[in-house]
Design an enzyme around this catalytic site. Structure first.
Site, PDB file in Angstrom:
ATOM      1  CB  SER A 102      -0.978  -0.126   1.167  1.00  0.00           C
ATOM      2  OG  SER A 102      -2.016   1.027   1.182  1.00  0.00           O
ATOM      3  CG  ASP A 152      -7.370  -2.403  -3.985  1.00  0.00           C
ATOM      4  OD1 ASP A 152      -7.913  -1.328  -3.047  1.00  0.00           O
ATOM      5  OD2 ASP A 152      -6.208  -2.658  -3.770  1.00  0.00           O
ATOM      6  CG  HIS A 183      -5.966  -1.701  -0.075  1.00  0.00           C
ATOM      7  ND1 HIS A 183      -5.607  -1.535  -1.391  1.00  0.00           N
ATOM      8  CD2 HIS A 183      -5.323  -1.267   0.764  1.00  0.00           C
ATOM      9  CE1 HIS A 183      -4.572  -0.871  -1.161  1.00  0.00           C
ATOM     10  NE2 HIS A 183      -4.408  -0.734   0.007  1.00  0.00           N
TER      11      HIS A 183
END
Length: 201
Positions: A102, A152, A183
């Site tokens: 991320s 996501d 995610h």
């Protein structure tokens, strides 16, 4: 920068640079490093920016909207830290593979976007395109794995595909791996990244 360094058993292996997601710490991704390469040295870094008390690697203006000025500054800062850490710990500066999730994947991608020799390769779990409208360095001989989720909500599929295209246009060798998830980081994605790593390093 706050970090952990663990010297590996085989100095010929890459050093794994671990870069956590928002709100994470330098401890978070150590289990991933062990799955990827048990013999590698590990350099795990905590982001220098706080957002509501949560560590990050650079500021953002809103969800999915990066503070580009801070991104560039923090990318330079991290690149300089890697220069200094290689000197301090005696690992090969030209043989670093980032493993980022991320926000950590975004700063790893930014290293590739801004510095030709910052990384030998990168495992990017759920990254976004760090910057648009800039010319990337020639990334011939550099490798990237992009792990993406088809559902996501933070990182749409088109974002992953655009990042793949931009890196490939800069001559990087890129693999885009899809998981039918959001995610979150799944075992399937981690195993796919480990397989990719073993094939390329």
């Amino acid at each position: 920068m706050k970090h952990i360094f663990r010297k590996g058993s085989n100095p010929a292996r890459p050093t794994l640079l671990l870069l956590h997601g928002t709100g994470g710490t330098e401890q978070d991704l150590i289990p991933l490093a062990e799955r990827i390469d048990e013999e590698a040295s590990v350099l795990s870094v905590r982001g220098n920016v706080l957002e509501n008390g949560m560590p990050r690697f650079f500021r953002r203006l809103a969800e999915g909207v990066f503070d580009e000025e801070d991104l560039v500054f923090r990318t330079r800062e991290l690149n300089q830290f890697l220069d200094e850490a290689a000197q301090e710990y005696g690992f090969d500066r030209e043989n670093i593979v980032a493993v980022g999730y991320s926000n950590g994947a975004n700063i790893a991608a930014s290293l590739m976007f801004h510095f030709q020799e910052a990384l030998k390769g990168a495992i990017l779990h759920h990254p976004m395109v760090p910057r648009r409208g800039i010319e990337l360095p020639d990334l011939t001989g550099r490798y990237a794995f992009i792990g993406a989720g088809t559902n996501d909500p933070i990182c749409p599929a088109a974002e992953s595909e655009e990042l793949q295209i931009l890196l490939q246009k800069a001559n990087a060798n890129v693999e885009l791996h899809w998981e039918n998830h959001g995610h979150q980081l799944t075992y399937g994605e981690v195993d796919a990244a480990a397989k990719w790593y073993k094939e390329n390093f």
